[in-house]
Design a protein around this motif. Sequence first.
Motif, PDB file in Angstrom:
ATOM      1  N   GLU A   1       0.826  -1.202   0.000  1.00  6.89           N
ATOM      2  CA  GLU A   1       0.000   0.000   0.000  1.00  6.89           C
ATOM      3  C   GLU A   1       0.865   1.259   0.000  1.00  6.89           C
ATOM      4  O   GLU A   1       0.541   2.255  -0.655  1.00  6.89           O
ATOM      5  CB  GLU A   1      -0.922  -0.011   1.221  1.00  6.89           C
ATOM      6  N   GLY A   2       1.986   1.205   0.720  1.00  8.75           N
ATOM      7  CA  GLY A   2       2.878   2.357   0.760  1.00  8.75           C
ATOM      8  C   GLY A   2       3.485   2.672  -0.591  1.00  8.75           C
ATOM      9  O   GLY A   2       3.610   3.846  -0.971  1.00  8.75           O
ATOM     10  N   VAL A   3       3.870   1.643  -1.346  1.00  4.15           N
ATOM     11  CA  VAL A   3       4.426   1.866  -2.679  1.00  4.15           C
ATOM     12  C   VAL A   3       3.387   2.503  -3.592  1.00  4.15           C
ATOM     13  O   VAL A   3       3.672   3.455  -4.336  1.00  4.15           O
ATOM     14  CB  VAL A   3       4.941   0.539  -3.282  1.00  4.15           C
ATOM     15  N   ARG A   4       2.166   1.992  -3.539  1.00  3.47           N
ATOM     16  CA  ARG A   4       1.112   2.527  -4.403  1.00  3.47           C
ATOM     17  C   ARG A   4       0.857   4.007  -4.102  1.00  3.47           C
ATOM     18  O   ARG A   4       0.793   4.848  -5.014  1.00  3.47           O
ATOM     19  CB  ARG A   4      -0.168   1.710  -4.215  1.00  3.47           C
ATOM     20  N   HIS A   5       0.710   4.348  -2.831  1.00  3.53           N
ATOM     21  CA  HIS A   5       0.477   5.745  -2.466  1.00  3.53           C
ATOM     22  C   HIS A   5       1.654   6.634  -2.872  1.00  3.53           C
ATOM     23  O   HIS A   5       1.460   7.771  -3.341  1.00  3.53           O
ATOM     24  CB  HIS A   5       0.237   5.866  -0.964  1.00  3.53           C
ATOM     25  N   SER A   6       2.867   6.142  -2.686  1.00  5.63           N
ATOM     26  CA  SER A   6       4.061   6.943  -2.987  1.00  5.63           C
ATOM     27  C   SER A   6       4.168   7.236  -4.476  1.00  5.63           C
ATOM     28  O   SER A   6       4.546   8.351  -4.877  1.00  5.63           O
ATOM     29  CB  SER A   6       5.319   6.215  -2.503  1.00  5.63           C
ATOM     30  N   VAL A   7       3.846   6.257  -5.305  1.00  5.41           N
ATOM     31  CA  VAL A   7       3.930   6.458  -6.754  1.00  5.41           C
ATOM     32  C   VAL A   7       2.943   7.528  -7.208  1.00  5.41           C
ATOM     33  O   VAL A   7       3.291   8.448  -7.963  1.00  5.41           O
ATOM     34  CB  VAL A   7       3.689   5.131  -7.487  1.00  5.41           C
ATOM     35  N   TRP A   8       1.699   7.439  -6.747  1.00 11.36           N
ATOM     36  CA  TRP A   8       0.704   8.429  -7.166  1.00 11.36           C
ATOM     37  C   TRP A   8       1.040   9.817  -6.632  1.00 11.36           C
ATOM     38  O   TRP A   8       0.841  10.832  -7.325  1.00 11.36           O
ATOM     39  CB  TRP A   8      -0.696   7.999  -6.716  1.00 11.36           C
ATOM     40  N   LEU A   9       1.538   9.886  -5.423  1.00 13.75           N
ATOM     41  CA  LEU A   9       1.945  11.174  -4.882  1.00 13.75           C
ATOM     42  C   LEU A   9       3.105  11.755  -5.686  1.00 13.75           C
ATOM     43  O   LEU A   9       3.156  12.958  -5.962  1.00 13.75           O
ATOM     44  CB  LEU A   9       2.344  11.019  -3.412  1.00 13.75           C
ATOM     45  N   GLY A  10       4.032  10.898  -6.091  1.00 12.84           N
ATOM     46  CA  GLY A  10       5.153  11.342  -6.907  1.00 12.84           C
ATOM     47  C   GLY A  10       4.708  11.897  -8.248  1.00 12.84           C
ATOM     48  O   GLY A  10       5.242  12.909  -8.731  1.00 12.84           O
ATOM     49  N   VAL A  11       3.727  11.265  -8.869  1.00  8.66           N
ATOM     50  CA  VAL A  11       3.205  11.749 -10.148  1.00  8.66           C
ATOM     51  C   VAL A  11       2.609  13.145  -9.990  1.00  8.66           C
ATOM     52  O   VAL A  11       2.855  14.057 -10.800  1.00  8.66           O
ATOM     53  CB  VAL A  11       2.159  10.765 -10.706  1.00  8.66           C
ATOM     54  N   ALA A  12       1.813  13.342  -8.939  1.00  9.03           N
ATOM     55  CA  ALA A  12       1.178  14.644  -8.714  1.00  9.03           C
ATOM     56  C   ALA A  12       2.219  15.734  -8.455  1.00  9.03           C
ATOM     57  O   ALA A  12       2.136  16.849  -9.013  1.00  9.03           O
ATOM     58  CB  ALA A  12       0.201  14.550  -7.546  1.00  9.03           C
ATOM     59  N   LEU A  13       3.193  15.441  -7.628  1.00 12.34           N
ATOM     60  CA  LEU A  13       4.231  16.428  -7.323  1.00 12.34           C
ATOM     61  C   LEU A  13       5.065  16.768  -8.551  1.00 12.34           C
ATOM     62  O   LEU A  13       5.463  17.925  -8.752  1.00 12.34           O
ATOM     63  CB  LEU A  13       5.132  15.914  -6.202  1.00 12.34           C
ATOM     64  N   THR A  14       5.332  15.765  -9.383  1.00 12.17           N
ATOM     65  CA  THR A  14       6.115  16.007 -10.597  1.00 12.17           C
ATOM     66  C   THR A  14       5.414  16.982 -11.520  1.00 12.17           C
ATOM     67  O   THR A  14       6.042  17.873 -12.108  1.00 12.17           O
ATOM     68  CB  THR A  14       6.363  14.681 -11.335  1.00 12.17           C
ATOM     69  N   ALA A  15       4.097  16.816 -11.669  1.00  7.93           N
ATOM     70  CA  ALA A  15       3.342  17.727 -12.529  1.00  7.93           C
ATOM     71  C   ALA A  15       3.465  19.172 -12.049  1.00  7.93           C
ATOM     72  O   ALA A  15       3.671  20.095 -12.850  1.00  7.93           O
ATOM     73  CB  ALA A  15       1.874  17.294 -12.570  1.00  7.93           C
ATOM     74  N   VAL A  16       3.372  19.383 -10.742  1.00 14.59           N
ATOM     75  CA  VAL A  16       3.452  20.729 -10.186  1.00 14.59           C
ATOM     76  C   VAL A  16       4.854  21.316 -10.381  1.00 14.59           C
ATOM     77  O   VAL A  16       5.016  22.449 -10.848  1.00 14.59           O
ATOM     78  CB  VAL A  16       3.079  20.719  -8.690  1.00 14.59           C
ATOM     79  N   VAL A  17       5.887  20.541 -10.040  1.00 12.43           N
ATOM     80  CA  VAL A  17       7.262  21.039 -10.135  1.00 12.43           C
ATOM     81  C   VAL A  17       7.635  21.345 -11.582  1.00 12.43           C
ATOM     82  O   VAL A  17       8.236  22.394 -11.886  1.00 12.43           O
ATOM     83  CB  VAL A  17       8.236  20.013  -9.530  1.00 12.43           C
TER      84      VAL A  17
ATOM     85  N   LEU B   1       9.768   8.921 -10.989  1.00 17.29           N
ATOM     86  CA  LEU B   1       9.233   7.581 -10.746  1.00 17.29           C
ATOM     87  C   LEU B   1      10.354   6.589 -10.461  1.00 17.29           C
ATOM     88  O   LEU B   1      10.218   5.699  -9.616  1.00 17.29           O
ATOM     89  CB  LEU B   1       8.398   7.115 -11.936  1.00 17.29           C
ATOM     90  N   THR B   2      11.458   6.729 -11.163  1.00 21.32           N
ATOM     91  CA  THR B   2      12.615   5.856 -10.920  1.00 21.32           C
ATOM     92  C   THR B   2      13.106   6.016  -9.484  1.00 21.32           C
ATOM     93  O   THR B   2      13.356   5.028  -8.779  1.00 21.32           O
ATOM     94  CB  THR B   2      13.745   6.199 -11.905  1.00 21.32           C
ATOM     95  N   VAL B   3      13.228   7.242  -9.039  1.00 21.15           N
ATOM     96  CA  VAL B   3      13.725   7.517  -7.690  1.00 21.15           C
ATOM     97  C   VAL B   3      12.790   6.934  -6.630  1.00 21.15           C
ATOM     98  O   VAL B   3      13.238   6.304  -5.657  1.00 21.15           O
ATOM     99  CB  VAL B   3      13.895   9.035  -7.490  1.00 21.15           C
ATOM    100  N   VAL B   4      11.479   7.109  -6.802  1.00 18.84           N
ATOM    101  CA  VAL B   4      10.516   6.617  -5.816  1.00 18.84           C
ATOM    102  C   VAL B   4      10.577   5.092  -5.714  1.00 18.84           C
ATOM    103  O   VAL B   4      10.610   4.533  -4.608  1.00 18.84           O
ATOM    104  CB  VAL B   4       9.092   7.091  -6.167  1.00 18.84           C
ATOM    105  N   LEU B   5      10.600   4.403  -6.829  1.00 20.65           N
ATOM    106  CA  LEU B   5      10.659   2.947  -6.801  1.00 20.65           C
ATOM    107  C   LEU B   5      11.966   2.441  -6.204  1.00 20.65           C
ATOM    108  O   LEU B   5      11.994   1.385  -5.558  1.00 20.65           O
ATOM    109  CB  LEU B   5      10.466   2.378  -8.208  1.00 20.65           C
ATOM    110  N   HIS B   6      13.027   3.189  -6.384  1.00 24.84           N
ATOM    111  CA  HIS B   6      14.304   2.797  -5.766  1.00 24.84           C
ATOM    112  C   HIS B   6      14.212   2.813  -4.241  1.00 24.84           C
ATOM    113  O   HIS B   6      14.928   2.071  -3.568  1.00 24.84           O
ATOM    114  CB  HIS B   6      15.432   3.717  -6.233  1.00 24.84           C
TER     115      HIS B   6
END
Length: 466
Positions: A318-334, A375-380
């Motif tokens: 569950e933590g991986v799933r939440h982290s990936v989606w959060l990473g996608v949202a933050l990437t769009a903003v940055v 996404l690469t960084v988060v999965l690492h």
Amino acid sequence: MPDLTRGPVLTGIVGTAAPLALANLLQQGYLLVDSAVVGRYVGVTGLAALGAAQPLYSILTSLFTGVSGAFTVRLGHLAGAGRRDDPSALLALAACTAVWSALCAAVAVLAAAPLLALTGVTGEVAAEARTFVVTLCSGMVAVYALGAVCAVLTGRGDVRRATALMIAASVLNAVFAWLFVGPWRLGMAGAALAVVASNALTAVVGLTRLVREQRRPRPTGADGAAGPTAVTAASVRAEVRRGLRIGAPMAVQYLLIGVGVLVLVWIITPFGEEALAALTVVARLELLTSVLFLNLSGALMVFTAQNTGAGRAARVREGVRHSVWLGVALTAVVSLLLLVGRGPIAALFSGSAETRLVTERYILITAPFFLCYTLTVVLHGWFNGIARTVVPLICTVASLGAVRLPLSYALGHAWGVDGIMWATVIGWVVGLGYTLLATRHAVTAPRAGPDGEAGPVARPDGRAVR
């Protein structure tokens, strides 16, 4: 101290990532302040010297970065297993810190000049870069001591104290940098001394409190923890071996990154001092924009480590799933902020029109592809948390060593600086592709648990594999 094996998953990860991100943003902010101060008082030569010195400094610190990260993972495993205060792991980290501090100082003094010569920088730029590296590495024990204290606190989940220490160091860094380089006119040596002095003061505060707490008796069962563990030379050596086993791939990965940046400096140097100064600005921007995602990855690593130690595979998924989606949202903003504000951002760091133009061009080319990197960084973070640290290492070899550096050389000769920028994008795409393939393989392959015994591995897509 916080327990990441219980409570809401996303709250636990964000609660770990947010304070660390704030602290690291301030740290990167110090680097930007440092660049601005050096650029203002020392000039383009000083800014170019910082760019030339940065990869060498990264090389000299890469091993300890990997080892401290490994002990963060190891202490997370122990915390999840109810052995939060195990002294053997702490003594092992202290031994590694002392040894590498001495080696780093020796290498800097003896090899700084020939290593800088490999980049192709000469004259005043090379001399200023050597002054910065030698001065900084001579006091590296202070930097490493603070890093070790923060690794212990982060592995245990006590990110608030780690954040407080890093924020204090960053604020002192900025103040000392202005004081030493500006009014006191100490030049590049002053910029390095600012880092050493701020880290030394903060490390003393953190280490004093950590030692006091470690000496405090803790009865069996207090806070759900196991009773005191006997410390022997064999137990400390065992923890050193565990730390090195987890940390060696991480250290080599950071080493390759440092060498890669050194090679990039060598590739860019023929394009002139202005291009090298732009590389310094771009490198600092990359560090700043990557902070959110590196800390999200670090939070996922700690979360995964604690829950792996506790055998809670479903929470890791569950933590991986939440982290990936959060990473996608933050990437769009940055990415959007970088694209919209690229002009003012570039103008902030240099008065040179050519340097600003290169910086703006880099943002315009790379920002649309930033998601591949994030996404690469988060999965690492997940791979590191389950102690499969070889995967990020291979990713770095493939994306940086096999793709980005050769293409930077080839495309740089064909298209100039723009070619080097596109090589960065292609490297990110390759890195994400490999990471996704490795993730697919990891969730279907059995492996050992955190201490080497057979155990469950949390799959990001669903089930636990034994």
